[in-house]
Write an enzyme that holds these catalytic residues in place. Sequence first.
Site, PDB file in Angstrom:
ATOM      1  N   THR A   1       0.806  -1.114  -0.039  1.00 41.77           N
ATOM      2  CA  THR A   1       0.158   0.023   0.092  1.00 41.77           C
ATOM      3  C   THR A   1       1.073   1.314   0.072  1.00 41.77           C
ATOM      4  O   THR A   1       1.978   1.079   0.531  1.00 41.77           O
ATOM      5  CB  THR A   1      -1.054   0.053   1.076  1.00 41.77           C
ATOM      6  OG1 THR A   1      -1.542   1.248   1.294  1.00 41.77           O
ATOM      7  CG2 THR A   1      -0.179  -0.219   2.639  1.00 41.77           C
TER       8      THR A   1
ATOM      9  N   TYR B   1      -2.042   0.631   9.968  1.00 35.17           N
ATOM     10  CA  TYR B   1      -2.174  -0.334   8.867  1.00 35.17           C
ATOM     11  C   TYR B   1      -0.854  -0.253   7.903  1.00 35.17           C
ATOM     12  O   TYR B   1      -0.460  -1.287   7.412  1.00 35.17           O
ATOM     13  CB  TYR B   1      -3.137   0.420   8.017  1.00 35.17           C
ATOM     14  CG  TYR B   1      -3.534   0.029   6.572  1.00 35.17           C
ATOM     15  CD1 TYR B   1      -3.635  -1.318   6.505  1.00 35.17           C
ATOM     16  CD2 TYR B   1      -3.373   0.830   5.442  1.00 35.17           C
ATOM     17  CE1 TYR B   1      -3.895  -1.945   5.121  1.00 35.17           C
ATOM     18  CE2 TYR B   1      -3.257   0.639   4.347  1.00 35.17           C
ATOM     19  CZ  TYR B   1      -3.590  -1.057   4.221  1.00 35.17           C
ATOM     20  OH  TYR B   1      -3.850  -1.488   2.839  1.00 35.17           O
TER      21      TYR B   1
HETATM   22  N1  UFG Z   1     -12.495  10.827   3.393  1.00 35.84           N
HETATM   23  C1  UFG Z   1     -13.607  11.444   3.884  1.00 35.84           C
HETATM   24  N2  UFG Z   1     -14.756  11.200   4.152  1.00 35.84           N
HETATM   25  C2  UFG Z   1     -15.072  10.021   4.211  1.00 35.84           C
HETATM   26  C3  UFG Z   1     -14.268   9.079   3.753  1.00 35.84           C
HETATM   27  C4  UFG Z   1     -12.873   9.414   3.238  1.00 35.84           C
HETATM   28  O1  UFG Z   1     -13.444  12.845   4.296  1.00 35.84           O
HETATM   29  O2  UFG Z   1     -16.244   9.549   4.540  1.00 35.84           O
HETATM   30  C5  UFG Z   1     -11.253  11.122   3.063  1.00 35.84           C
HETATM   31  C6  UFG Z   1     -10.172  10.601   4.193  1.00 35.84           C
HETATM   32  O3  UFG Z   1     -10.207  11.259   5.275  1.00 35.84           O
HETATM   33  C7  UFG Z   1      -8.927  10.571   3.116  1.00 35.84           C
HETATM   34  C8  UFG Z   1      -9.559  10.417   1.715  1.00 35.84           C
HETATM   35  O4  UFG Z   1     -11.037  10.827   1.917  1.00 35.84           O
HETATM   36  O5  UFG Z   1      -8.376  12.007   3.118  1.00 35.84           O
HETATM   37  C9  UFG Z   1      -9.550   9.101   1.258  1.00 35.84           C
HETATM   38  O6  UFG Z   1      -9.880   8.185   2.330  1.00 35.84           O
HETATM   39  P1  UFG Z   1     -10.269   6.756   2.035  1.00 35.84           P
HETATM   40  O7  UFG Z   1     -10.875   6.208   3.135  1.00 35.84           O
HETATM   41  O8  UFG Z   1     -11.164   6.437   0.801  1.00 35.84           O
HETATM   42  O9  UFG Z   1      -8.962   6.117   1.652  1.00 35.84           O
HETATM   43  P2  UFG Z   1      -7.512   6.355   2.556  1.00 35.84           P
HETATM   44  O10 UFG Z   1      -6.752   7.101   1.590  1.00 35.84           O
HETATM   45  O11 UFG Z   1      -7.500   6.253   3.949  1.00 35.84           O
HETATM   46  O12 UFG Z   1      -6.966   4.725   2.483  1.00 35.84           O
HETATM   47  C10 UFG Z   1      -7.013   4.017   0.994  1.00 35.84           C
HETATM   48  C11 UFG Z   1      -7.010   2.190   1.080  1.00 35.84           C
HETATM   49  C12 UFG Z   1      -5.705   2.073   1.919  1.00 35.84           C
HETATM   50  C13 UFG Z   1      -4.482   2.538   0.994  1.00 35.84           C
HETATM   51  C14 UFG Z   1      -4.431   4.054   0.834  1.00 35.84           C
HETATM   52  C15 UFG Z   1      -3.441   4.333  -0.130  1.00 35.84           C
HETATM   53  O13 UFG Z   1      -8.097   2.151   2.353  1.00 35.84           O
HETATM   54  O14 UFG Z   1      -5.657   0.726   1.940  1.00 35.84           O
HETATM   55  O15 UFG Z   1      -5.840   4.239   0.297  1.00 35.84           O
HETATM   56  O16 UFG Z   1      -3.571   5.696  -0.377  1.00 35.84           O
HETATM   57  F1  UFG Z   1      -3.343   2.305   1.406  1.00 35.84           F
END
Ligand code: UFG
Length: 329
Positions: A117, A141
């Site tokens: 990741t 993670y």
């Molecule tokens: N976000 C919001 N509101 C929500 C959900 C997410 O504002 O309801 C924001 C988060 O704070 C973040 C962005 O949108 O800034 C993306 O969040 P995600 O939860 O969609 O994804 P993450 O970037 O946290 O993580 C994902 C995968 C991981 C991977 C990562 C790599 O879940 O497995 O991308 O960039 F490692």
Amino acid sequence: MKRIFVTGGAGYIGSHVVKALGEAGYEVLTYDNLSTGNKWSVLYGELIIADLSDEETLKKTIVKFKPDAIMHFAASIVVPESVRSPLKYYQNNTVNTLNLLKAAQEGGVKEFIFSSTAAVYGNAEKMPVGENAPMSPVNPYGSSKMMAEKILRDMHLADNDFNYVSLRYFNVAGADGGCRIGQAYKESTHLITRALKTAKGEFQKLQVFGTDYPTPDGTCIRDYIHVDDIADAHVLALEYLLDKGKSEVFNCGYGHGYSVREVIAAAKKVTGIDFKVEETGRRGGDPSILIADNTKIKQKLRWQPKYDDLEYIIKTAWTWENSYHGKYS
Ligand code: UFG
């Protein structure tokens, strides 16, 4: 026919890779505990329902199947959950990878593809980030995946015939163009899925976690990549290893990103629904920007992304969201 053992093949990304492997003529065996996956999403090959912590079943299954390669998707993947429950992440992602590698060793399997990741980078100094940047995760993670990568590296150093490809995914989204499979996990926390479920009315509002990040509009920036492009990268990585390729780490992303606000605007445009959005404070463990430098995978594996289009990604996820009717398992 080459045989591929796939852990987590009933899950979101795993099932798209099983589809791609089946279409490419590989024999697939999926090993999945169905904690977030679904039986119906395994489009090719047999499904063994078992856990990676069940070392006996794992070893027996691998020794019997005699795979040419292993692909390891089974993992916990939710960043904020990892901040709250770190042990779950070290258990599922690090310890279970160790169990799998022990079973692989017992079964004489020498080719291994690992789902890593972008979270291993943390807040990298340079964006887009290249594979040589130091691993410096800012959440459990990312740490749990980094540890598994280090174990793989040491396995290769100890035995040069053991080779792995570690694919560092950026933000995977979208669904199968044929709408047979897609993300089907009730408690999904991912931005695009949450936005679409909010558009559908499953949630009253979508929260924006943080508007004070050092980015042009104050919200986090991510590199969103279509799941079928990720699946193609796996088939190429497999061909590379089966062709005697040596251990490598590759970023999997498009090389540019969108802010949370831009994703929300695109989701509203694609769905035609002006769903409610609430700006709130930061969520724990979020790096501000994650964008892939994808030069290496394009050069070495000749990976050519086909769906580098945020609206297409959201469109496929929206079609899926409206068609699978929440059937689980
Ligand atoms: N976000 C919001 N509101 C929500 C959900 C997410 O504002 O309801 C924001 C988060 O704070 C973040 C962005 O949108 O800034 C993306 O969040 P995600 O939860 O969609 O994804 P993450 O970037 O946290 O993580 C994902 C995968 C991981 C991977 C990562 C790599 O879940 O497995 O991308 O960039 F490692």
